[in-house]
Design a protein around this motif. Structure first.
Motif: not given
Length: 123
Positions: A90, A116, A121
């Motif tokens: 992330q 993604g 992400v």
């Protein structure tokens, strides 16, 4: 005493990565440009080397698939043993470095969606 200036680090963009560096790989950055941590990378299909992802490329690198974690002084020659984030991570979107061809927020949304798909992400 002169002021000290710290360059970019993964702390500028990395929020989470999987344990034991599972999210990372050692890769080769193709010659052509000096890159800093946070650079959004694409992979050249023919060589398997990473370059700064450019939306208008036609060699496979137009699809963002990784983020550079280490400095890569690749202006003159390939950089081997660069560390790239390729999965299960992330990141902070506004800490990433995009090529100028990703010029609008809508295009950067597309780039982040591609990351993604790779398991990175961007928030």
């Amino acid at each position: 005493m002169p002021p000290l200036t710290e360059g970019r680090t993964p702390g500028d963009f990395l929020l989470f990565e999987e344990n034991s560096h599972y999210s990372r790989e050692v890769a080769t950055i193709a010659a052509g440009a000096d890159l800093e941590p946070g650079a959004v990378l694409g992979k050249v299909t023919a060589s398997g080397k990473y370059v700064l992802s450019a939306q208008d490329a036609a060699d496979g690198s137009e699809t963002p698939v990784a983020i550079l974690l280490s400095v890569a002084a690749a202006a003159e020659a390939d950089v081997v043993n660069a560390i790239v984030m390729v999965r299960h991570a992330q990141v902070r979107r506004f800490g990433l470095i995009f090529d100028a061809t990703w010029s609008s927020e809508a295009l950067r949304d597309t780039a982040c969606a591609a990351l993604g798909n790779a398991g990175i992400v961007a928030i």
